[in-house]
Scaffold this active site. Structure first.
Site, PDB file in Angstrom:
ATOM      1  CG  ASP A   1      40.322  45.281  42.308  1.00  8.20           C
ATOM      2  OD1 ASP A   1      40.351  46.545  42.309  1.00  8.20           O
ATOM      3  OD2 ASP A   1      39.478  44.634  42.940  1.00  8.20           O
TER       4      ASP A   1
ATOM      5  CE  LYS B   1      43.740  40.660  41.276  1.00  9.05           C
ATOM      6  NZ  LYS B   1      42.482  40.188  40.663  1.00  9.05           N
TER       7      LYS B   1
END
Length: 222
Positions: free
Chosen positions: A146, A128
């Site tokens: 996320d 991420k």
């Protein structure tokens, strides 16, 4: 790439959802405040399990003096830990940041690498974080998943998976590549403002006519 299509919107419906999100959040961008790829990297590491608002509050003072890998390496773990304490998990974050800075200096001439693969070799940098950096700092097409992106995309039906990486792969297939970075920010904005974790505000959401979560909740009530 083969993905499960059940409980997922059709491609034409996904395009309509993305148009709505674009209309809602035309200026959506990272809410982390940074001026260099290095600052974004550090801010994104700090943002794990922490709000962007809190990170910005900490880095506003931190970056006035410490804004390069060399500057950070003037600190020890305890000193940096005290400066970032309010971001949570500060001991681990302090250790990872300093180790990352050491690698940047020794291996990358103090420059932040611009590939996901290289970024993921740095301590404290997962997929991420790597996606956030290559997208925002280097302008590459990427979609970081996320908690907001994961929740909202699976609720609406842009993806259908309980796994973060599988969700990313599905979004990459279902969304035009040129929109990956924008879609990332649209979904974050929507998750923070409308499609909240505990109590999504479906009544005011213009996506509800497409949203699988909303349709399912109506059926449940009926």
């Amino acid at each position: 790439m083969t993905i499960k299509k059940a409980n997922m919107l059709l491609k034409k419906e996904i395009k309509e959802v993305l148009k709505i999100l674009n209309d809602m959040y035309p200026d959506a961008e990272s809410e982390l405040v940074y001026s260099t790829p290095f600052e974004l990297l550090i801010s994104t590491i700090l943002a794990a399990q922490c709000t962007d608002k809190r990170v910005n509050s900490v880095t506003k003072e931190l970056y006035k003096k410490y804004n390069t890998p060399q500057k950070f390496l003037e600190l020890n773990e305890q000193e940096l830990g005290e400066m970032i304490k309010s971001c949570g998990f500060y001991r681990m974050k302090s250790k990872n940041i300093l180790n990352t800075c050491k690698i940047l200096v020794e291996k990358y001439n103090s420059k932040v690498p611009d590939t996901i693969e290289e970024l993921m070799t740095l301590p404290g940098v997962g997929r991420k974080t790597a996606n956030v950096v290559v997208s925002n700092a280097f302008g590459k097409d990427a979609i970081a998943v996320d908690t907001h992106v994961f929740r909202v995309s699976n609720r609406i039906g842009l993806a259908n998976s309980g796994d973060v990486f599988e969700t990313e792969k599905q979004l990459m297939e279902n969304i035009d590549k040129k929109l990956w970075s924008k879609a990332h920010h649209w979904l974050i904005y929507h998750g923070r403002r409308v499609c909240k974790a505990r109590k999504p505000n479906c009544k005011i959401c213009p996506i509800s006519k497409y949203c699988l979560y909303y349709k399912k909740s109506i059926q449940t009530k009926d």
